[in-house]
Design a protein around this motif. Structure first.
Motif, short mmCIF file in Angstrom:
data_model
loop_
_atom_site.label_atom_id
_atom_site.label_comp_id
_atom_site.label_asym_id
_atom_site.label_seq_id
_atom_site.Cartn_x
_atom_site.Cartn_y
_atom_site.Cartn_z
N GLY A 204 -9.96 -7.95 1.89
CA GLY A 204 -11.10 -7.06 2.02
C GLY A 204 -11.37 -6.61 3.45
O GLY A 204 -11.84 -5.50 3.69
N SER B 240 -7.95 -5.95 -2.06
CA SER B 240 -9.22 -6.58 -2.43
C SER B 240 -10.37 -5.58 -2.36
O SER B 240 -10.21 -4.48 -1.85
N GLU C 19 -11.34 -15.06 -4.33
CA GLU C 19 -10.11 -14.98 -3.53
C GLU C 19 -8.86 -14.92 -4.41
O GLU C 19 -7.75 -15.20 -3.95
MG MG Z 1 -10.79 -11.78 0.15
#
Ligand code: MG
Ligand code: ASP
Length: 420
Positions: free
Chosen positions: A8, A37, A203
């Motif tokens: 991310g 992500s 995750e």
């Molecule tokens: Mg992540």
């Protein structure tokens, strides 16, 4: 072909998205399956939407979701020059999917809503990046992974249906590579056979990437992160932490097991099973080699340090001075399985046994209650569990100095010390 996973942080601003585009374009002519992500802290923001919604604060939920929408629309506005209308329309489809749900009343369980709402983070980010890359000439195809990755309905920790998923990847993903070199899709999410969205655990994108790598026999998987590679300790806590250039699958699995936040723990198995190397590289400094994880045994590793805080010590003593034998032990293990909690350490004695657990309050309370049927239960909270792999006497001394040691266990490779 290669599988890339971008975290991310690699797309949390216009600059960063451009940087990620730069990395991808450096692999011109190669076949890439790219998993991205949710942008920045979007997953956390969406979790807040879920909380508000499930707790009956519909207006808050809508308001919080509005912020997620805005942050994505803003990026589209400044990043995408030509395809902005198509991009916006695509994002709006996902906005609608969530808003439609937010206007209902919550009647099902929390975890179900969590998955329906939180999954939109990766759908938005991948659509946005895919459109941007197409616009700048990096031709790619975007795929909604919920049509490919099939799971059971264990929401928030869904289990992959490998057979169905394999078949879909072969039928629907592999042929795409005859037309384009790059396929972009989501990690972390999937869907049930009833088309309900699911997630694989926080995750989880690393794991999704490994699923694709395994099925498609990738030559390698790269996880692009904001750190320079896998380190032997958390650099925030240990400024002298060092990058480890080579690691074995085995070592990484061990590190993840003891709580190192390196890579999602489920990632290694699909790669190990097909002997696919995993690279961990830095998207800010793509010129660095990072860490290569493979089946090659690696010797002379530095001490690898993992610290877990918020540990609970549970002491279970027999009520009548009888030995803790197979039967009570068996019952205790059944309780662990039922409550879905795994002790980080356990030690048996004659008439008692002790275990160290993560302080997940609700689960600890359930466990203590269930265990109190057969044992006298005592709890101590706020302990720290230190694990050192490849320890040296010096390291142990340094890290336990001034601490009261409550429990210690040691093998030739690993020492674990529970401290007050
Ligand atoms: Mg992540
Ligand atoms: N976006 C999800 C998370 O933050 C999944 C992932 O990034 O792997 O947990």
């Amino acid at each position: 072909m290669k599988v890339f996973k971008f975290g991310g942080a690699s797309i949390n601003s216009i600059e960063r998205i451009k940087n990620t585009g730069g990395i991808i374009s450096a692999y011109k002519g190669e076949k890439l399956l790219v998993i991205i992500s949710a942008m920045g802290k979007t997953t956390n923001a969406l979790e807040k939407v879920v909380d508000a919604f499930v707790n009956g604060r519909k207006d808050d939920a809508l308001q919080l979701f509005e912020q997620v929408k805005e942050s994505h629309m803003n990026i589209v506005k400044y990043l995408i020059k030509l395809n902005w209308q198509t991009t916006e329309n695509h994002l709006k489809d996902f906005f609608t999917e969530v808003e439609w749900l937010l206007h209902d009343k919550p009647v099902r369980e929390y975890d179900y809503y969590y998955d329906q709402i939180v999954c939109c983070g990766e759908l938005l980010s991948t659509s946005l990046v895919s459109n941007y890359l197409n616009e700048i000439g990096i031709k790619n195809k975007w795929i909604d992974v919920r049509d490919i990755v099939r799971t059971d309905d264990n929401y928030r920790d869904a289990y992959i249906d490998w057979n169905y998923t394999r078949q879909k990847v072969k039928a629907d993903i592999e042929p795409l590579f005859t037309d384009v070199d790059i396929v972009i899709t989501q990690g972390f999410i999937g869907a049930t056979d009833e088309n309900e969205s699911t997630t694989l655990g926080r995750e989880g994108s690393d794991f999704s990437a490994a699923i694709f790598a395994n099925i498609m026999d990738a030559e390698l998987q790269t996880i692009w992160k904001d750190v320079e590679g896998v380190m032997n300790a958390d650099p925030k806590e240990f400024p002298d932490a060092v990058i480890i250039e080579e690691l074995s699958y085995r070592e990484v699995v061990e590190m993840a097991y003891y709580g190192a936040q390196v890579i999602h723990p489920k990632t290694i198995k699909p790669l190990e099973n097909k002997n696919i190397p995993l690279h961990v590289r830095c998207f800010i400094k793509p010129e660095l080699k990072g860490t290569v994880i493979s089946n090659k045994p690696v010797h002379d590793l530095p001490p690898v340090i993992v610290i877990k805080r918020n540990q609970v010590l549970m002491e279970l003593a027999s009520k009548d001075f009888s030995f803790v034998e197979e039967k009570p032990l068996g019952l205790l293990h059944e309780m662990f399985a039922k409550i879905k909690i795994r002790p980080n350490l356990m030690q048996n004695g004659a008439i008692s046994l002790i275990c160290c657990l993560d302080d997940k309050t609700e689960k600890i309370e359930k466990l203590a209650l269930a265990a109190s049927e057969i044992f006298d239960v005592q709890l101590e909270k706020n302990l720290t569990l230190l694990t050192i792999r490849h320890y040296t006497g010096e390291k142990i001394g340094e890290l336990t100095a001034g601490k009261k040691i409550v429990l210690e266990q040691k093998t030739t490779e690993t020492i674990q010390v529970l401290m007050r």
